[in-house]
Structure formats: structure tokens, C-alpha cells
Scaffold this motif. Structure first.
Motif, PDB file in Angstrom:
ATOM      1  N   TYR A  60       0.831  -1.213   0.000  1.00 49.62           N
ATOM      2  CA  TYR A  60       0.000   0.000   0.000  1.00 49.62           C
ATOM      3  C   TYR A  60       0.863   1.260   0.000  1.00 49.62           C
ATOM      4  O   TYR A  60       1.938   1.293   0.596  1.00 49.62           O
ATOM      5  CB  TYR A  60      -0.914   0.010   1.236  1.00 49.62           C
ATOM      6  CG  TYR A  60      -1.938  -1.095   1.180  1.00 49.62           C
ATOM      7  CD1 TYR A  60      -3.199  -0.887   0.626  1.00 49.62           C
ATOM      8  CD2 TYR A  60      -1.633  -2.371   1.648  1.00 49.62           C
ATOM      9  CE1 TYR A  60      -4.124  -1.910   0.539  1.00 49.62           C
ATOM     10  CE2 TYR A  60      -2.555  -3.403   1.578  1.00 49.62           C
ATOM     11  CZ  TYR A  60      -3.803  -3.173   1.015  1.00 49.62           C
ATOM     12  OH  TYR A  60      -4.709  -4.181   0.921  1.00 49.62           O
ATOM     13  N   LEU A  61       0.347   2.286  -0.668  1.00 51.74           N
ATOM     14  CA  LEU A  61       0.982   3.601  -0.671  1.00 51.74           C
ATOM     15  C   LEU A  61       0.180   4.506   0.245  1.00 51.74           C
ATOM     16  O   LEU A  61      -1.037   4.638   0.096  1.00 51.74           O
ATOM     17  CB  LEU A  61       0.995   4.203  -2.077  1.00 51.74           C
ATOM     18  CG  LEU A  61       1.902   3.568  -3.121  1.00 51.74           C
ATOM     19  CD1 LEU A  61       1.248   2.353  -3.758  1.00 51.74           C
ATOM     20  CD2 LEU A  61       2.236   4.591  -4.216  1.00 51.74           C
ATOM     21  N   CYS A  62       0.871   5.117   1.191  1.00 55.55           N
ATOM     22  CA  CYS A  62       0.248   6.037   2.146  1.00 55.55           C
ATOM     23  C   CYS A  62       1.361   6.878   2.737  1.00 55.55           C
ATOM     24  O   CYS A  62       2.459   6.345   2.998  1.00 55.55           O
ATOM     25  CB  CYS A  62      -0.475   5.248   3.250  1.00 55.55           C
ATOM     26  SG  CYS A  62      -1.230   6.273   4.535  1.00 55.55           S
ATOM     27  N   ALA A 341      -8.513   5.229 -14.795  1.00 57.58           N
ATOM     28  CA  ALA A 341      -7.771   4.828 -13.590  1.00 57.58           C
ATOM     29  C   ALA A 341      -8.627   3.924 -12.696  1.00 57.58           C
ATOM     30  O   ALA A 341      -9.823   4.148 -12.548  1.00 57.58           O
ATOM     31  CB  ALA A 341      -7.346   6.063 -12.807  1.00 57.58           C
ATOM     32  N   GLU A 342      -7.996   2.918 -12.126  1.00 53.73           N
ATOM     33  CA  GLU A 342      -8.732   2.018 -11.231  1.00 53.73           C
ATOM     34  C   GLU A 342      -8.841   2.571  -9.820  1.00 53.73           C
ATOM     35  O   GLU A 342      -9.748   2.210  -9.076  1.00 53.73           O
ATOM     36  CB  GLU A 342      -8.069   0.638 -11.222  1.00 53.73           C
ATOM     37  CG  GLU A 342      -8.143  -0.055 -12.572  1.00 53.73           C
ATOM     38  CD  GLU A 342      -7.883  -1.540 -12.501  1.00 53.73           C
ATOM     39  OE1 GLU A 342      -7.933  -2.113 -11.389  1.00 53.73           O
ATOM     40  OE2 GLU A 342      -7.619  -2.141 -13.548  1.00 53.73           O
ATOM     41  N   VAL A 343      -7.897   3.443  -9.437  1.00 50.31           N
ATOM     42  CA  VAL A 343      -7.902   4.001  -8.082  1.00 50.31           C
ATOM     43  C   VAL A 343      -7.462   5.457  -8.101  1.00 50.31           C
ATOM     44  O   VAL A 343      -7.000   5.962  -9.123  1.00 50.31           O
ATOM     45  CB  VAL A 343      -6.963   3.208  -7.133  1.00 50.31           C
ATOM     46  CG1 VAL A 343      -7.482   1.802  -6.882  1.00 50.31           C
ATOM     47  CG2 VAL A 343      -5.545   3.174  -7.687  1.00 50.31           C
ATOM     48  N   THR A 344      -7.588   6.106  -6.958  1.00 58.10           N
ATOM     49  CA  THR A 344      -7.130   7.479  -6.776  1.00 58.10           C
ATOM     50  C   THR A 344      -6.030   7.508  -5.727  1.00 58.10           C
ATOM     51  O   THR A 344      -6.227   7.050  -4.600  1.00 58.10           O
ATOM     52  CB  THR A 344      -8.284   8.391  -6.315  1.00 58.10           C
ATOM     53  OG1 THR A 344      -9.357   8.288  -7.247  1.00 58.10           O
ATOM     54  CG2 THR A 344      -7.835   9.834  -6.205  1.00 58.10           C
ATOM     55  N   LEU A 345      -4.872   8.021  -6.105  1.00 58.06           N
ATOM     56  CA  LEU A 345      -3.790   8.222  -5.142  1.00 58.06           C
ATOM     57  C   LEU A 345      -4.065   9.503  -4.358  1.00 58.06           C
ATOM     58  O   LEU A 345      -4.660  10.437  -4.877  1.00 58.06           O
ATOM     59  CB  LEU A 345      -2.454   8.338  -5.871  1.00 58.06           C
ATOM     60  CG  LEU A 345      -1.952   7.050  -6.533  1.00 58.06           C
ATOM     61  CD1 LEU A 345      -1.078   7.361  -7.726  1.00 58.06           C
ATOM     62  CD2 LEU A 345      -1.202   6.202  -5.521  1.00 58.06           C
ATOM     63  N   VAL A 375      -4.839   6.169   1.054  1.00 57.11           N
ATOM     64  CA  VAL A 375      -4.349   4.781   1.045  1.00 57.11           C
ATOM     65  C   VAL A 375      -4.665   4.194  -0.326  1.00 57.11           C
ATOM     66  O   VAL A 375      -5.811   4.211  -0.759  1.00 57.11           O
ATOM     67  CB  VAL A 375      -5.038   3.925   2.134  1.00 57.11           C
ATOM     68  CG1 VAL A 375      -4.591   2.464   2.022  1.00 57.11           C
ATOM     69  CG2 VAL A 375      -4.719   4.465   3.528  1.00 57.11           C
ATOM     70  N   THR A 376      -3.639   3.691  -0.993  1.00 60.07           N
ATOM     71  CA  THR A 376      -3.823   3.083  -2.314  1.00 60.07           C
ATOM     72  C   THR A 376      -3.055   1.775  -2.386  1.00 60.07           C
ATOM     73  O   THR A 376      -1.855   1.740  -2.097  1.00 60.07           O
ATOM     74  CB  THR A 376      -3.319   4.015  -3.435  1.00 60.07           C
ATOM     75  OG1 THR A 376      -3.968   5.282  -3.317  1.00 60.07           O
ATOM     76  CG2 THR A 376      -3.607   3.425  -4.803  1.00 60.07           C
ATOM     77  N   GLY A 377      -3.748   0.715  -2.771  1.00 56.22           N
ATOM     78  CA  GLY A 377      -3.108  -0.595  -2.865  1.00 56.22           C
ATOM     79  C   GLY A 377      -2.609  -0.903  -4.264  1.00 56.22           C
ATOM     80  O   GLY A 377      -2.961  -0.237  -5.243  1.00 56.22           O
ATOM     81  N   PHE A 382      -5.787  -5.880  -3.660  1.00 48.93           N
ATOM     82  CA  PHE A 382      -5.340  -5.177  -2.449  1.00 48.93           C
ATOM     83  C   PHE A 382      -6.272  -4.029  -2.067  1.00 48.93           C
ATOM     84  O   PHE A 382      -6.494  -3.770  -0.883  1.00 48.93           O
ATOM     85  CB  PHE A 382      -3.911  -4.658  -2.637  1.00 48.93           C
ATOM     86  CG  PHE A 382      -2.906  -5.748  -2.894  1.00 48.93           C
ATOM     87  CD1 PHE A 382      -2.416  -6.505  -1.838  1.00 48.93           C
ATOM     88  CD2 PHE A 382      -2.480  -6.045  -4.170  1.00 48.93           C
ATOM     89  CE1 PHE A 382      -1.502  -7.530  -2.066  1.00 48.93           C
ATOM     90  CE2 PHE A 382      -1.569  -7.057  -4.408  1.00 48.93           C
ATOM     91  CZ  PHE A 382      -1.077  -7.808  -3.351  1.00 48.93           C
ATOM     92  N   ASN A 383      -6.817  -3.333  -3.063  1.00 47.01           N
ATOM     93  CA  ASN A 383      -7.718  -2.211  -2.753  1.00 47.01           C
ATOM     94  C   ASN A 383      -9.052  -2.692  -2.210  1.00 47.01           C
ATOM     95  O   ASN A 383      -9.627  -2.050  -1.316  1.00 47.01           O
ATOM     96  CB  ASN A 383      -7.899  -1.332  -3.991  1.00 47.01           C
ATOM     97  CG  ASN A 383      -6.655  -0.525  -4.291  1.00 47.01           C
ATOM     98  OD1 ASN A 383      -6.301   0.378  -3.547  1.00 47.01           O
ATOM     99  ND2 ASN A 383      -5.955  -0.884  -5.368  1.00 47.01           N
ATOM    100  N   PHE A 384      -9.537  -3.823  -2.704  1.00 49.69           N
ATOM    101  CA  PHE A 384     -10.759  -4.386  -2.126  1.00 49.69           C
ATOM    102  C   PHE A 384     -10.514  -4.818  -0.682  1.00 49.69           C
ATOM    103  O   PHE A 384     -11.357  -4.594   0.190  1.00 49.69           O
ATOM    104  CB  PHE A 384     -11.287  -5.556  -2.957  1.00 49.69           C
ATOM    105  CG  PHE A 384     -12.225  -5.131  -4.050  1.00 49.69           C
ATOM    106  CD1 PHE A 384     -13.301  -4.297  -3.780  1.00 49.69           C
ATOM    107  CD2 PHE A 384     -12.037  -5.554  -5.354  1.00 49.69           C
ATOM    108  CE1 PHE A 384     -14.169  -3.883  -4.786  1.00 49.69           C
ATOM    109  CE2 PHE A 384     -12.901  -5.151  -6.369  1.00 49.69           C
ATOM    110  CZ  PHE A 384     -13.967  -4.313  -6.081  1.00 49.69           C
TER     111      PHE A 384
END
Length: 398
Positions: A60-62, A341-345, A375-377, A382-384
Motif C-alpha cells: 500500500y501507498l500512504c 484509472a482504477e484508483v485514486t492516489l 491509502v492506495t493498494g 489489495f484495494n478491495f
């Protein structure tokens, strides 16, 4: 009057609602969409990559790398797998420990909706929040077109900005700003790259091959290299595939990404050996045995390397050719953005949120869960798992 109102009927919101309902809380789950769990339904090609077997906090990025540890350790991938098994949903493992439904992502949404219904959660869709406020006695009031409602605990589970066609909005960040909570700068994550010379690569669109992508990442005052090895896909606008989506989380505009297009081979050794044993063979003929012919022709043309018999090249030229395919650095102009994009950083600053309860430290009764937080996986479930874990943890407290 409600004990808990949760805004956002996605993965984290549904999980939070179920857990709060189990504790006998009177729960209202709101969403502006026509149906719940929209991103769950479309994820994993419609089969929902719902978690990962090999999950660690460093996936994870945080800005605060310790923030994710509490929730992930208290509600693990094994807990969610047990829930899926209990509902007799068949699943399978793919590469890198990714778990998918055998049948359909609809099974996960049905499981969650049934779970919420069983514990008395009331779901209200197509509901737009017009205004919200908190009184001196910490009671929240929400104004909607369907009327006003009040609650003691308000949970924001509306996610980030990715996939606006699926209904993504900056709602969570606007709530944070209203209550003076900092929001870390946001950008698209798990997203394809666009290339400066995209026209030259247009003929390669649709070609996929294994690759290793690497880039430098700053950790404090130091920097380290991070790498991923998965499939690379050429598109009509640039580069995609799992290896690109993974590295996109770490890439910053203006920085280089190095791509090894022959990660399991030593091209220099092959060139040197073939030069001795088959000197009349041309460079393209040799390379086309290892890579798609169109990729070989495109990269050689861009590097202005002539196609000659191997005997014509001296040692420095062989090294240059090897580096071209082992350390290719395409000129990246940017990303496809939130559209794909699948997620937001980035997101709500985790320094202002409890890692155990997910309650804001400065606003009693206000909670943030899931992708709304900074928090980004990684790609691969990982995000789920973060959504399940953060929703579960908040559900124990609200």
C-alpha cells in the motif's frame, strides 16, 4: 433519526453497514447511484478480484506507512475468504495470489446486500446530499431532496475520483474540507501511460508481452528502485497492462520508467554467442525469435540502428542494442487520467484519522473509510481488501 448514516454503498460502505448492523445499530446506507456496488460489479472483468493471498502492509501507498497495519491485521484476507466460502461462492487463484469469483462479481454484491438486509440496514439509492452539518452536541444533519435526516455517526465511504462514468465524485474531499481536514494531493493511480511519440507506436496496438518495469522512488531523503514483472500491453495511445498499472502508482510526471522487454533473457550474451556461431544472421532475424517482429522493427527504427548481419557489429554496438531492449525508457507524456484509472492516489490525510476506529481525531462522530483516505493498494485485490478491512474496523465503532 439514525444511529449511523453511511454515504457510499460500495465495498467499504457495505462492509461497515453490515458490521454496524450486527451490533444492533440503526443504520441508513445512502448512495447517489441507481444500484449498489457499481465498482465491485465491473471489477476484474466482471469477476471481482476480491482479495489477495499474499497481502502485506508494504503493498500500500500512504504518507503514513504504518496507518494500514491495524485494520489489515484485524480483518485479514482469510476473514473475507471465509465469508465468501460461507456463502458458497466458488473462486479461483490467478498469478500473484489474486482471487476471483468463478462465476460473477454479482455474487459478491448479492452476498453483501443480503448481509446488510439481514441485520436491518436500510438502503436508499439515488439520493443526493444537498447539505450537511454538525450541531454543538455532535449530531449530524443531512439535507437531501427526499428530506432531512439526522445521525450520531456519519461515515464517508464515497471513494475517490477514478472512473467518473461509474459515478465517482470529490464528495469525500469536500466533506473533509468542510471539517478542516487536510486532503493529500490526488492523482490517477493504476492507470495506463500515454506516450509523446504515440503515432510511432500505433502499429503495435494490441501486442502484449512479459516485461519488468522499474522506476526510482523517493523515501524521505533517500531513493530506492521499485520493480514489477507482469504483462505489458501496447495501446493506440501508449502503454498499459498490469506491469504499467502497477508502476503508474509510483511514477511522477517527468520521471523515467525503465522497461525490460526480455526479463528472462540475457540479450547481450545471446548476441555475442550468435555473432560467433551464426555471423551471417541479421539482427532483426535474431531479435524476432525473442520478441514480436513489429516491436523489434519499431524500436530499432526509433534508435536508428541498422539491420545488418551480426558480424558487422562491434562490441559497443551489441551493448547498445542489448540496453535498448533491457532498459527501454519510453518518453511518457502522462497518463490516461481518472477516466480509466482504477484508483485514486492521495486523499484524506490519515494523520487526522484513527487507524483503529477510522474516526476523525478533530470531529467526533465523523468517519472516513476505503479509497476516500490517502491509502492506495497495488493491483490484484489489495484495494478491495483495504475496503473490507477499513469498513469492518469502522463498523465495530460507529
Amino acid at each position: 433519526m439514525w444511529d449511523v448514516i453511511i454515504i457510499g454503498a460500495g465495498a467499504s460502505g457495505l462492509m461497515c453497514a453490515i458490521e454496524a448492523g450486527k451490533r444492533g445499530r440503526k443504520v441508513l446506507l445512502l448512495d447517489h447511484a441507481k444500484r449498489a456496488g457499481q465498482k465491485i460489479l465491473m471489477s476484474g472483468g466482471g469477476r471481482c478480484n476480491f482479495t489477495n493471498l499474499y497481502l502485506e502492509p508494504n503493498n500500500y501507498l500512504c504518507d503514513n506507512p504504518h496507518f494500514v497495519k491495524s485494520a489489515l491485521s484485524r480483518y485479514t484476507q482469510w476473514d473475507f475468504i471465509a465469508l465468501v466460502d460461507k456463502h458458497k461462492i466458488n473462486w479461483h487463484e490467478r498469478e500473484h495470489g489474486q482471487l476471483f469469483c468463478d462465476d460473477s462479481a454479482k455474487q459478491i454484491v448479492t452476498m453483501l446486500l443480503d448481509g446488510a438486509k439481514q441485520v436491518g440496514v436500510q438502503l436508499q439509492l439515488q439520493t443526493e446530499i444537498i447539505a450537511h452539518s454538525q450541531s454543538a452536541d455532535h449530531l449530524f444533519t443531512l439535507q437531501t431532496k427526499q428530506g432531512s435526516m439526522q445521525c450520531h455517526s456519519l461515515v464517508i465511504a464515497t471513494g475517490g475520483l477514478s472512473l467518473p462514468k461509474m459515478g465517482a465524485t470529490p464528495f469525500a474531499y469536500k466533506v473533509a474540507e468542510q471539517y478542516q481536514l487536510p486532503v493529500k494531493p490526488t492523482r490517477a493511480g493504476l492507470v495506463p501511460f500515454t506516450l509523446q511519440q504515440k503515432d510511432k507506436f500505433a502499429a503495435l496496438s494490441g501486442i502484449s508481452l512479459p516485461a519488468t518495469a522499474s522506476c526510482e522512488v523517493k523515501v524521505g531523503k533517500k531513493s530506492k528502485q521499485i520493480s514489477f514483472s507482469e504483462a505489458l500491453l501496447f495501446t493506440h495511445r501508449g502503454l498499459s497492462g498490469p506491469v504499467i498499472l502497477q508502476i503508474s502508482n509510483y511514477w511522477q510526471p517527468g520521471e523515467k520508467v525503465s522497461l525490460d522487454l526480455l526479463p528472462s533473457l540475457d540479450l547481450l550474451h545471446i548476441l555475442q554467442t550468435q555473432q560467433q556461431t551464426n555471423p551471417e544472421q541479421t539482427l532483426k532475424t535474431l531479435l524476432a525469435k525473442q520478441l514480436p517482429k513489429r516491436v523489434v522493427e519499431c524500436l530499432l527504427e526509433m534508435a536508428a540502428i541498422e539491420n545488418l548481419p551480426l558480424k558487422k557489429y562491434h562490441e559497443k554496438q551489441l551493448i547498445t542494442i542489448s540496453q535498448l531492449f533491457h532498459q527501454w525508457s519510453p518518453q511518457i507524456s502522462g497518463t490516461e487520467g481518472y477516466r480509466t484509472a482504477e484508483v485514486t492516489l492521495g486523499g484524506v490525510d490519515t494523520d487526522f484519522v484513527s487507524s483503529k476506529t477510522f474516526e476523525c481525531k478533530t470531529t467526533k462522530g465523523l468517519y472516513f473509510v476505503g479509497e476516500a483516505l490517502d491509502v492506495t493498494g497495488w493491483l490484484g485485490g489489495f484495494n478491495f481488501q483495504w475496503a473490507w478491512a477499513s469498513g469492518w474496523a469502522a463498523g465495530q465503532e460507529v
